[in-house]
Design an enzyme around this catalytic site. Structure first.
Site, short mmCIF file in Angstrom:
data_model
loop_
_atom_site.label_atom_id
_atom_site.label_comp_id
_atom_site.label_asym_id
_atom_site.label_seq_id
_atom_site.Cartn_x
_atom_site.Cartn_y
_atom_site.Cartn_z
N ASP A 13 0.87 -1.17 0.00
CA ASP A 13 0.00 0.00 0.00
C ASP A 13 0.91 1.23 0.00
O ASP A 13 2.11 1.13 0.27
CB ASP A 13 -0.88 -0.03 1.25
CG ASP A 13 -1.67 1.24 1.44
OD1 ASP A 13 -2.41 1.63 0.52
OD2 ASP A 13 -1.52 1.87 2.51
N ASP A 15 -0.13 5.17 1.08
CA ASP A 15 -0.32 6.07 2.21
C ASP A 15 -0.41 5.30 3.52
O ASP A 15 -1.21 4.37 3.66
CB ASP A 15 -1.60 6.89 2.03
CG ASP A 15 -1.51 7.85 0.85
OD1 ASP A 15 -0.66 8.75 0.89
OD2 ASP A 15 -2.30 7.69 -0.10
#
Length: 217
Positions: A13, A15
């Site tokens: 991922d 953020d």
């Protein structure tokens, strides 16, 4: 003694996992709510939608908002978010070195994010990390998390079986997506959700910081 690698592909991922932007995203969501005269979400409510596509996030935060109001919110959010210029210093401590070590060790690397393509490309350029990833997938070009589609597209494109891939994320959306795709996950506690909540999704590894991944693989 030679120990074979368990994984060929590590999918991150963005953020809250690689880059320290959770507080900024919360601020931008709250700022957009003020500008739209919506009820301002509490910090954790805002964190809970990070990782979803922006459209799905707005629908979850403001279920009674009509399409025009949602679009106005998204416009305000985008203006606020893109006002921030990222740099390599915004990566979590040790992440840049970790990515380089993984590449040098022969791992394929990917990003699966709820960001839009425009936002991710800008972030990759500003942090100087674009060259480190074999493939990236964004929520505006495929199904949003927790649907497994973006992970399936990544492993299909790279021709790597699901059992040879690892998903690393900071939110329940990341871990749910991995579970839905039949891919094991590693949870990091430096982002949107607490370690206690993340453990409910049975990650293979539980990390305080993303760079600790090197100690486990």
């Amino acid at each position: 003694m030679f120990v074979p690698k368990r994984f060929d592909l590590i999918i991150f991922d963005w953020d809250g996992t690689l880059v320290n932007t959770i507080d900024w995203i919360v601020h931008c969501l709250q700022d957009a709510a003020v500008r739209c005269r919506f009820e301002v979400p509490e910090d954790q409510a805002a964190k809970d939608v990070i990782g979803l596509s922006i459209d799905n996030a707005v629908r979850q935060l403001f279920p009674e908002a009509d399409k025009d109001s949602r679009n106005t919110f998204i416009e305000h959010y985008g203006k606020a978010f893109f006002a921030k210029q990222l740099s390599r210093a915004d990566l979590f401590k040790g992440v840049f070195d970790m990515l380089n070590v993984l590449r040098a060790s022969g791992y394929r690397l990917a990003v699966a994010t709820g960001k839009g393509r425009k936002g991710l490309q800008k972030a990759l350029m500003q942090t100087g990390t674009e060259h480190l990833f074999d493939i990236t997938r964004c929520a505006d070009e495929t199904a949003s998390k927790p649907a497994p589609v973006m992970l399936q597209e990544i492993i299909d494109r790279l021709e790597i079986p699901a059992e040879r891939a690892l998903m690393v994320g900071d939110s329940i959306h990341d871990l749910q997506m991995a579970r839905n795709a039949g891919i094991v996950s590693a949870a990091v506690a430096c982002g949107a959700h607490s370690p206690e909540l993340l453990r409910q999704y049975d990650p293979l590894f539980n990390l305080a910081q993303t760079s600790q991944l090197l100690e486990f693989i």
